[in-house]
Design a protein around this motif. Sequence first.
Motif, PDB file in Angstrom:
ATOM      1  N   ASP A  31     -30.707  -9.247  90.535  1.00 40.20           N
ATOM      2  CA  ASP A  31     -32.074  -9.758  90.415  1.00 40.20           C
ATOM      3  C   ASP A  31     -33.022  -8.677  90.909  1.00 40.20           C
ATOM      4  OD1 ASP A  31     -34.443 -11.114  90.355  1.00 40.20           O
ATOM      5  OD2 ASP A  31     -33.675 -12.938  91.310  1.00 40.20           O
ATOM      6  N   ARG A  32     -33.804  -8.119  89.987  1.00 42.02           N
ATOM      7  CA  ARG A  32     -34.669  -6.998  90.350  1.00 42.02           C
ATOM      8  C   ARG A  32     -35.834  -7.430  91.232  1.00 42.02           C
ATOM      9  NH1 ARG A  32     -33.980  -2.224  87.752  1.00 42.02           N
ATOM     10  NH2 ARG A  32     -32.321  -2.184  86.185  1.00 42.02           N
ATOM     11  N   LYS A  33     -36.257  -8.677  91.114  1.00 42.12           N
ATOM     12  CA  LYS A  33     -37.372  -9.137  91.943  1.00 42.12           C
ATOM     13  C   LYS A  33     -36.942  -9.344  93.387  1.00 42.12           C
ATOM     14  CE  LYS A  33     -39.965 -11.523  88.319  1.00 42.12           C
ATOM     15  NZ  LYS A  33     -40.509 -12.836  87.876  1.00 42.12           N
ATOM     16  N   LYS A  34     -35.834 -10.095  93.569  1.00 45.69           N
ATOM     17  CA  LYS A  34     -35.399 -10.446  94.915  1.00 45.69           C
ATOM     18  C   LYS A  34     -34.485  -9.401  95.542  1.00 45.69           C
ATOM     19  CE  LYS A  34     -35.557 -15.370  93.778  1.00 45.69           C
ATOM     20  NZ  LYS A  34     -34.786 -16.636  93.726  1.00 45.69           N
ATOM     21  N   GLU A  76     -39.047  -4.909  85.267  1.00 46.66           N
ATOM     22  CA  GLU A  76     -39.187  -5.388  86.640  1.00 46.66           C
ATOM     23  C   GLU A  76     -39.499  -6.876  86.698  1.00 46.66           C
ATOM     24  OE1 GLU A  76     -42.126  -3.009  88.492  1.00 46.66           O
ATOM     25  OE2 GLU A  76     -40.904  -1.169  88.514  1.00 46.66           O
ATOM     26  N   SER A  77     -40.215  -7.383  85.697  1.00 50.47           N
ATOM     27  CA  SER A  77     -40.671  -8.772  85.753  1.00 50.47           C
ATOM     28  C   SER A  77     -39.722  -9.742  85.050  1.00 50.47           C
ATOM     29  CB  SER A  77     -42.067  -8.899  85.134  1.00 50.47           C
ATOM     30  OG  SER A  77     -42.054  -8.457  83.781  1.00 50.47           O
TER      31      SER A  77
END
Length: 404
Positions: free
Chosen positions: A96-99, A150-151
């Motif tokens: 998970d790129r966000k977390k 990224e999103s």
Amino acid sequence: KCKNSSFKKNMKEQTNELENNLKNNESVEKRDKKEKPLFTYCHDRIIKHNDTVMVKTLKFTFTKKIKSHKMITINKIKVPMKLIVGQEYDSWFIMDRKKKTIEKIDYYPHSHDYEYMDEKEEEKKDNRNLSLKHDNKQSLDCNDISLMRESGSTEDMISALKVNSNTFENKTSFSQSKYIKRKKRKYDDYFTIIRPTTQELLHYFVKHQLSRVEFFREDTLARMLHLAQITVQSNVCCFDSCESILTSAVFERYQGKLPVLVRLAPQDTIGQNRQFLNDQGIQLNQSTIEELTLLKFKEKVEADPTTYAFDSVLFSSSKIQMWPLVELVWPCMVNCAMMVIHSKYRGPLEEIHEKLLEHRVAVNVELSESWYRPTQVLPGRTHPEMTYRGSSGWLLVVTKVRNF
């Protein structure tokens, strides 16, 4: 009367024993009927602290030593290693790129995404004029792609790349499948953790650093182990300058049960290859492998020629002259012993071939080239792979019959 009474007592005892056994069996069956996990993993299946593992993605493979307090970088994402500790080997994870975290999944979801279209359908499209019609094939620029990566998820980004591609719809079904495969290989966030083995390490070298192992491929290793005719009761001698891949493969195949396994090495490389394999996570039992320099081996043989009686000898090197080494080891081989020599050059093996035939000390002296090239087999587009090195060096196979 006494006989009848004793007989009755024995019968009662036997019936009591049968009843007790039935009760025990019923309790065991009830216990077995309780819910149990579907799979039980042994202790070696669990990733632990200080383990050396191999991280594999669609794009690359690398080895890493697990430290619970450190981070690991995968596809430009830093992930804490403590999330990997306690998981099973051969597990798949998604990042998970966000977390900046990872999540374990049951299987790799895109394992069957690259199957091609129906073979019976005739292709009506043509790719020959695609590059001439469109100079700007992708309407999205680098900033848009980086923001989407990224999103959003990987699937959404790849679908957006397909929609904004000016040439995707005009491509053939085979080209479209290759396009999706190439984008997933570049942007995929899935990876797996496997245990380092000689086969996986050699596969990595063949794919990325073939010259480091002197063009020693997996098929060459398989041929050498087959032609050497090694059994569990064989005394084996190895000499290799390809990061000890050959010695490690013999050790792993027979699980250290060989009576004698001698590894010869030059003076300047003694112990270095063993340390390299230990760093890669491949542990060789020092008590079962006798590592000697060429000089020390020569001294032991001159002192007592009957010290060793090798049944199989395997050499793989292109950095030293092989004929003096053959002369040194030849008296230590029993009759009908097999010798298999690998070199990426043909000249040194031709010299050994001629001298053995000249002295008439061996039979079945065969010199062959390990040629291999993968071929794509598809309807209308069957051809060899364009970027691949076919040659893996030369092999000399010898059967000893007498000494010089």
